[in-house]
Scaffold this motif. Sequence first.
Motif, short mmCIF file in Angstrom:
data_model
loop_
_atom_site.label_atom_id
_atom_site.label_comp_id
_atom_site.label_asym_id
_atom_site.label_seq_id
_atom_site.Cartn_x
_atom_site.Cartn_y
_atom_site.Cartn_z
N LEU A 170 6.39 -33.84 27.65
CA LEU A 170 6.96 -33.91 29.00
C LEU A 170 8.40 -34.41 28.95
O LEU A 170 8.69 -35.42 28.31
N THR A 171 9.29 -33.69 29.64
CA THR A 171 10.70 -34.10 29.71
C THR A 171 11.17 -33.88 31.15
O THR A 171 10.40 -33.38 31.99
N ASP A 172 12.41 -34.23 31.41
CA ASP A 172 12.89 -33.98 32.77
C ASP A 172 13.09 -32.49 33.04
O ASP A 172 13.37 -32.10 34.17
N ARG A 173 12.92 -31.65 32.01
CA ARG A 173 12.96 -30.20 32.25
C ARG A 173 11.58 -29.64 32.59
O ARG A 173 11.45 -28.48 32.98
N THR A 174 10.52 -30.45 32.39
CA THR A 174 9.17 -29.96 32.69
C THR A 174 9.03 -29.80 34.20
O THR A 174 9.20 -30.75 34.96
N LYS A 175 8.72 -28.60 34.63
CA LYS A 175 8.62 -28.35 36.07
C LYS A 175 7.17 -28.11 36.49
O LYS A 175 6.83 -28.25 37.66
N LEU A 176 6.34 -27.70 35.53
CA LEU A 176 4.95 -27.41 35.88
C LEU A 176 4.04 -27.69 34.69
O LEU A 176 4.36 -27.33 33.56
N VAL A 177 2.91 -28.34 34.99
CA VAL A 177 1.84 -28.50 34.00
C VAL A 177 0.66 -27.69 34.54
O VAL A 177 0.25 -27.89 35.69
N ALA A 178 0.16 -26.76 33.75
CA ALA A 178 -0.97 -25.91 34.18
C ALA A 178 -2.10 -26.10 33.19
O ALA A 178 -2.01 -25.68 32.03
N MET A 179 -3.15 -26.78 33.63
CA MET A 179 -4.22 -27.15 32.70
C MET A 179 -5.59 -26.95 33.30
O MET A 179 -5.77 -27.01 34.51
N VAL A 202 7.58 -37.37 35.45
CA VAL A 202 8.80 -36.64 35.09
C VAL A 202 9.18 -35.65 36.18
O VAL A 202 10.06 -34.80 35.99
N GLY A 203 8.50 -35.70 37.31
CA GLY A 203 8.86 -34.83 38.43
C GLY A 203 8.27 -33.44 38.36
O GLY A 203 8.69 -32.54 39.09
N ALA A 204 7.27 -33.22 37.48
CA ALA A 204 6.66 -31.90 37.36
C ALA A 204 5.49 -31.75 38.34
O ALA A 204 4.84 -32.73 38.69
N LYS A 205 5.26 -30.52 38.77
CA LYS A 205 4.08 -30.21 39.58
C LYS A 205 2.92 -29.93 38.63
O LYS A 205 3.12 -29.58 37.46
N VAL A 206 1.70 -30.03 39.18
CA VAL A 206 0.51 -29.79 38.36
C VAL A 206 -0.41 -28.78 39.02
O VAL A 206 -0.73 -28.91 40.21
N LEU A 207 -0.81 -27.77 38.23
CA LEU A 207 -1.86 -26.83 38.65
C LEU A 207 -3.07 -27.10 37.78
O LEU A 207 -2.97 -27.14 36.56
N LEU A 208 -4.23 -27.32 38.42
CA LEU A 208 -5.47 -27.46 37.67
C LEU A 208 -6.33 -26.23 37.87
O LEU A 208 -6.49 -25.75 39.00
N ASP A 209 -6.87 -25.73 36.74
CA ASP A 209 -7.80 -24.61 36.78
C ASP A 209 -9.21 -25.20 36.86
O ASP A 209 -9.76 -25.67 35.87
N LEU A 224 -6.73 -36.94 43.83
CA LEU A 224 -6.07 -36.55 42.58
C LEU A 224 -4.56 -36.44 42.76
O LEU A 224 -3.81 -36.56 41.79
N ASP A 225 -4.14 -36.14 43.99
CA ASP A 225 -2.74 -35.87 44.27
C ASP A 225 -2.25 -34.66 43.47
O ASP A 225 -1.08 -34.57 43.07
N VAL A 226 -3.17 -33.69 43.26
CA VAL A 226 -2.81 -32.49 42.49
C VAL A 226 -2.04 -31.53 43.40
O VAL A 226 -2.26 -31.50 44.61
N ASP A 227 -1.12 -30.76 42.81
CA ASP A 227 -0.25 -29.89 43.62
C ASP A 227 -0.90 -28.54 43.90
O ASP A 227 -0.76 -27.99 44.99
N PHE A 228 -1.56 -27.97 42.88
CA PHE A 228 -2.30 -26.71 43.02
C PHE A 228 -3.65 -26.88 42.36
O PHE A 228 -3.74 -27.48 41.27
N TYR A 229 -4.68 -26.32 42.98
CA TYR A 229 -6.01 -26.34 42.36
C TYR A 229 -6.63 -24.98 42.61
O TYR A 229 -6.62 -24.49 43.74
#
Length: 415
Positions: A170-179, A202-209, A224-229
């Motif tokens: 994770l860095t400040d360039r990470t915009k999305l985590v999709a897991m 790091v300011g990234a959004k998260v999508l959970l599958d 969870l405060d998840v952004d996408f599910y």
Amino acid sequence: MTATAQIHDPIYDIDAIRADFPILAKEVHGKPVCFLDNGASAQKPRQVIDKIRWVYENEYANVHRGAYAFSENITAAYEAARETVRAYLNARSEKEIVFTGNATAAINLVAYSYGRGVLKAGDEIVISDMEHHSNIVPWQLVRDMTGVVLKVAPISDDGELVMDAYRALLTDRTKLVAMTHVSNVLGTVTPVEQIIAAAHDVGAKVLLDGSQAVMHLPVDVQALDVDFYVFTGHKLYGPTGIGVLYGKEEILNAMPPFMGGGDMIASVAYEGSTWADLPAKFEAGTPQIVQAIGLGAAIDYVSAIGLDAIARHEADLLSYATQRLSSIEGLRLIGTAAHKTAVLSFTLGDAHPHDVATIVDREGVCVRAGHHCAEPLMDRFGVPGTTRASMGLYNTRAEIDTLAMALEKVNRIFG
Ligand SMILES: *Cc1c(COP(=O)(O)O)cnc(C)c1O
């Protein structure tokens, strides 16, 4: 204790539950069907089948169109299904629940609209080494079109996400985590709270599958405060052809539409069109009307039994099956995470998984063989494929015994 003894749970009436699923009374090759491929798709209770039939026989029409009673009634039923999904995920608003065709369509919606519409070259997306192809390929398409960088977080030999390595990506360039929330191959339940907290740091959004999660454990998207599910209906005892995208309202509002067409517009003129409010903005064309209503019936069914009761039942099946299968000569379990759902992937000596599945099929046992839409994960474990038994709310210890006996037969053939 006899091998088939079921822990007696007074509130979990397994016989009554099984009686709700007409297909479980069928035979294959003259043997009672032993359905252990719920990770690929689950069977449907009569309550879902009857609901779908009732709608087609009694008040079918298109939604959001007619001023006549049939159309008003089915629109109300479609929107009631959305409310059922909202409550199931504990989303703040129905505007945050978008119906799609399946989980794949939901992930692609985010990939096209958020990935291609919002992300820029040099931005980074992080996935894990245990993703379904549906949560890999859409991001590759985004990468190839936008120049974003795709990074893969490793997993351990037990099939657990290596958290330190994930955090290091994770860095400040990470915009999305999709897991994935739960691995379809390994059954691993990922530590989603920590995954989300680290991404948000790091300011990234998260999508959970959540395709393999929502039938096994409660999900609260606000907690969870998840952004996408996302999840898919047919693995949650609902019909095929229905999936769900949850997205935070402010994020969905900021995203451009994915598909254009009817129902997603506020007004259309040749100079330019304007978009409908959420969630219609992301539901172009005639939606999955009856499928959504069927999904609502499936959620009602699961909720009536209770996810806690289901989880207890399935935990018993998992520990029984783990112990029973571990005693089989040459059987290697793939996926031994401390926190997992009732999924057992394995190899058996030198037997090819397809041969294993074909032989146990003669005993009425339905299991999946192959790469399970997770080829990179197979590479990670150095196997071309596995055989997978995945349990659901209606499975029994007796069925695990049937599977074990069928696997011993495989050993006699190949041994
Ligand atoms: C099944 C599955 C999907 C895809 O579901 P579809 O219904 O095929 O779209 C995605 N992710 C996981 C983890 C799955 O198990």
